[in-house]
Each structure stands twice: as C-alpha cells, then as structure tokens.
Design an enzyme around this catalytic site. Structure first.
Site, PDB file in Angstrom:
ATOM      1  N   SER A  64       0.810  -1.275  -0.081  1.00 47.73           N
ATOM      2  CA  SER A  64      -0.124  -0.009  -0.137  1.00 47.73           C
ATOM      3  C   SER A  64       1.021   1.267   0.137  1.00 47.73           C
ATOM      4  O   SER A  64       0.343   2.340  -0.109  1.00 47.73           O
ATOM      5  CB  SER A  64      -1.031   0.242   1.172  1.00 47.73           C
ATOM      6  OG  SER A  64      -1.861  -0.910   1.150  1.00 47.73           O
ATOM      7  N   LYS A  67       0.411   3.553  -2.978  1.00 51.20           N
ATOM      8  CA  LYS A  67      -0.868   4.363  -3.119  1.00 51.20           C
ATOM      9  C   LYS A  67      -0.421   5.658  -3.145  1.00 51.20           C
ATOM     10  O   LYS A  67      -1.018   6.728  -3.495  1.00 51.20           O
ATOM     11  CB  LYS A  67      -1.841   4.163  -1.962  1.00 51.20           C
ATOM     12  CG  LYS A  67      -2.424   2.695  -2.116  1.00 51.20           C
ATOM     13  CD  LYS A  67      -3.292   2.293  -0.781  1.00 51.20           C
ATOM     14  CE  LYS A  67      -3.423   0.825  -0.778  1.00 51.20           C
ATOM     15  NZ  LYS A  67      -4.398   0.559   0.434  1.00 51.20           N
ATOM     16  N   TYR A 191      -3.940  -2.611 -10.009  1.00 49.65           N
ATOM     17  CA  TYR A 191      -4.010  -2.428  -8.612  1.00 49.65           C
ATOM     18  C   TYR A 191      -2.953  -3.467  -7.924  1.00 49.65           C
ATOM     19  O   TYR A 191      -2.136  -3.223  -7.051  1.00 49.65           O
ATOM     20  CB  TYR A 191      -5.259  -2.600  -7.793  1.00 49.65           C
ATOM     21  CG  TYR A 191      -5.265  -2.336  -6.448  1.00 49.65           C
ATOM     22  CD1 TYR A 191      -5.208  -1.103  -5.699  1.00 49.65           C
ATOM     23  CD2 TYR A 191      -5.438  -3.357  -5.658  1.00 49.65           C
ATOM     24  CE1 TYR A 191      -4.782  -1.155  -4.527  1.00 49.65           C
ATOM     25  CE2 TYR A 191      -5.514  -3.116  -4.439  1.00 49.65           C
ATOM     26  CZ  TYR A 191      -5.198  -2.025  -3.853  1.00 49.65           C
ATOM     27  OH  TYR A 191      -5.170  -2.041  -2.307  1.00 49.65           O
ATOM     28  N   TYR A 243      -4.431   3.717   8.275  1.00 45.25           N
ATOM     29  CA  TYR A 243      -5.484   3.141   8.219  1.00 45.25           C
ATOM     30  C   TYR A 243      -6.182   3.491   9.828  1.00 45.25           C
ATOM     31  O   TYR A 243      -6.098   4.533  10.159  1.00 45.25           O
ATOM     32  CB  TYR A 243      -5.532   1.526   8.358  1.00 45.25           C
ATOM     33  CG  TYR A 243      -4.743   1.106   6.868  1.00 45.25           C
ATOM     34  CD1 TYR A 243      -4.948   1.503   5.770  1.00 45.25           C
ATOM     35  CD2 TYR A 243      -3.691   0.294   6.985  1.00 45.25           C
ATOM     36  CE1 TYR A 243      -4.473   1.168   4.516  1.00 45.25           C
ATOM     37  CE2 TYR A 243      -2.848  -0.164   6.011  1.00 45.25           C
ATOM     38  CZ  TYR A 243      -3.444   0.308   4.873  1.00 45.25           C
ATOM     39  OH  TYR A 243      -2.843   0.061   3.591  1.00 45.25           O
ATOM     40  N   VAL A 261       1.473  -3.742   4.050  1.00 47.33           N
ATOM     41  CA  VAL A 261       1.136  -4.829   4.877  1.00 47.33           C
ATOM     42  C   VAL A 261       2.415  -5.837   4.407  1.00 47.33           C
ATOM     43  O   VAL A 261       2.522  -7.034   4.978  1.00 47.33           O
ATOM     44  CB  VAL A 261      -0.143  -5.749   4.555  1.00 47.33           C
ATOM     45  CG1 VAL A 261      -1.424  -4.830   5.057  1.00 47.33           C
ATOM     46  CG2 VAL A 261      -0.096  -6.115   3.118  1.00 47.33           C
TER      47      VAL A 261
END
Length: 309
Positions: A64, A67, A191, A243, A261
């Site tokens: 992630s 992103k 993705y 998060y 992760v």
C-alpha cells in the site's frame, strides 16, 4: 549536528532482540513465506546524504505504500477533480472494510484505504490499457528513486489476484454505484501489480524524497509536484496513512507516513528527510510493528516530529 548514521545503527541494534515480532500478512500466500526476522532502515536527507541500517538493501513488497505514488500520478493527470471520486477523511475502519462504502454511496473515505486506492487506480488507468498503466507506474517510481532496477514481483501480483476476493467485492461495489469507469478486472489487474512493486528501504527512501523537498527532488533538481500538492499529500499521509492506526502513529511518531502490509513504512520529515523502514511482522492494524517502533525512536532522537520537540 545529529549523527544520523549512529542513530540508524543504534536503532537497528536495539531492536535486534525483537526481530520476528508481529505477524506477517499470511492472507497473501507469497507474503506468508517472507522471513519475519528482518529489519531495515534508510534515511535520505534533502542534502542528498544516505544513512542505512540493518537489511536496508533487501527488496520487499511495498504493497500500500504504492498508493502514495499512484495518488501523485492521478493528481497530475486529473488535478483536484479526483476528490469527487474519493474523500480526504480518516476512515476509522480496517483498510479493507466495505461497511462505509454502502453508507456513503460508493465513495471511499480516503485514497489510502483499499477502496480509495482502487478508485485512484481507475483514474490512473484513464486512456491506457492495463499493461500501459502498470508501465507508467513503474517508470514513475524508477524516476523518483533514480533507479532502473525497480520491478514488479509477478509472483506476489499473482498471489494477490488469486486471493483478492475482498478487493473484488470493493471494486464491484463501487462499480455498482457508477464510481469506476473501467472494467473491474482491468482496474484490479493494475492495482495488484502496483502493490507488488519490489523495493529496498534505500530505494523507497529515495523515491519519497520529493515529499520532503516541497515537491522537488533536491538531489536531482526535478520538480515532481507543486509545493502545495506535496504539502497536501503529506497531510493525507499523516491523517490516513496508517488506516485505523493513523491517530496512534501521529501521536507516537508525529510524521506523515504510509504503511504497507509487506512490512514497509515510508515516512516524511518535511524539509529534512525521507525515511523508509521495513520489518515484515505487523501489528493488529496491519502496520509494521517494529517499523513503527523504529520511527518513534528516530523521531525522538532527531527531534523531527512535525509537532515540535
């Protein structure tokens, strides 16, 4: 003057007895195979100096953290109009939660939870085939890090595609609200590949340097984004980058950061440095347990928290 090399080495040495703490992301089969007893840290300053500790040269799946880079691309392509498709607020929910999407008509809370990142990937895909979009992302990250050797780990991408049922659900849900322009399989293909980018701490710290330099890479002189846009990306990293653990990270570390992760975290000390840490064991929020600890130690010893000493 702060001796950054000594600090980086001290942090790696002090954390060594704890190597292996946390739990690897075993729901992605390829990540479940990673040796958890690894730890790397890299700090690159706006002056161009690099300081490495531990396994800083070992490539890992950035997941992630990618992103941040796709958000930068999407803002470059579409400008502020992207905010009609994704919000800018912390979610308070798990990174792969579907609950808020239904209540909020298919608009994800922010670009760093999975649903938001899938919406951003859909925007990056505009005008491209999936293969072209993946190529654009890889080229952009190579440009940021000034390294041509950065690649997608296709085994990780395959592993994610085979087990990404929740991401398929999120994407189909957004598509049902008319919030994705492209076929779900195309969007998720891009993705999964962006998340499977493989980078070392050293490469990742270099790639993030434009966010420490006010949108300009101070070592190359290249302007990547405007000063205002860099500031706003950093703001989103601070409030949403971990998060439902973002508040805790801001409280303990006090730096904009984005976790993945795979066990990596990219953190930014604006005007000072870009920092990358990696340790595969995750805490309950899906963020690197020892990586978060290392950044707390670094912020304390350097005084780099954006909230002051």
């Amino acid at each position: 003057m702060t001796d950054l090399q000594s600090i980086v080495e001290e942090i790696a040495r002090e954390l060594e007895p704890r190597f292996g703490e946390g739990r690897v992301a075993d729901y992605i089969p390829q990540l479940a195979r990673v040796n958890p007893r690894q730890f790397g840290i890299a700090v690159t300053t706006v002056d161009g100096d690099m300081f490495l500790g531990g396994d800083a040269e070992v490539p890992f799946s950035i997941q992630s953290i990618s992103k941040v880079f796709t958000l930068t691309i999407a803002l470059g392509k579409h400008g502020e109009s992207i905010w009609s498709r994704v919000g800018r607020e912390p979610s308070g929910s798990a990174f792969n939660s579907i609950v808020q999407l239904e209540r909020e008509n298919g608009i994800p809370r922010n670009p760093f939870i999975n649903a938001g990142a899938i919406a951003i990937t859909d925007l990056v895909l505009a005008g491209h085939t999936p293969k072209e979009a993946i190529g654009e992302i890889v080229r952009f990250v190579r440009y940021l890090a000034d390294e041509d050797g950065i690649v997608v780990d296709h085994e990780v991408a395959k592993s994610e595609a085979a087990t990404g049922f929740r991401n398929h659900a999120l994407a189909n849900f957004m598509r049902s609200f008319g919030k994705l322009d492209h076929p779900v399989d195309h969007v998720l293909g891009v993705y999964f590949h962006q998340c499977a980018l493989s980078m070392s701490c050293r490469q990742l710290a270099k790639a993030g340097l434009y966010l420490a330099g006010g949108g300009r890479n101070p070592t190359t002189g290249h302007r990547v984004v405007s000063h205002l846009r860099a500031r706003r990306i950093n703001a989103l990293m601070l409030t949403c980058g971990h998060y439902d653990g973002s508040g805790e990270f801001a409280y303990r570390v006090g730096l904009p950061g984005k976790s993945g992760v795979g066990g990596g975290i990219l953190a930014i000390a604006p005007g000072k440095a870009s920092i990358a840490v990696w340790s595969p064991g995750l805490n309950d929020n899906g963020n690197s347990l020892l990586g978060s600890t290392a950044l707390e130690m670094l912020a304390e010893r350097t005084g780099w928290s954006i909230f002051g000493y």
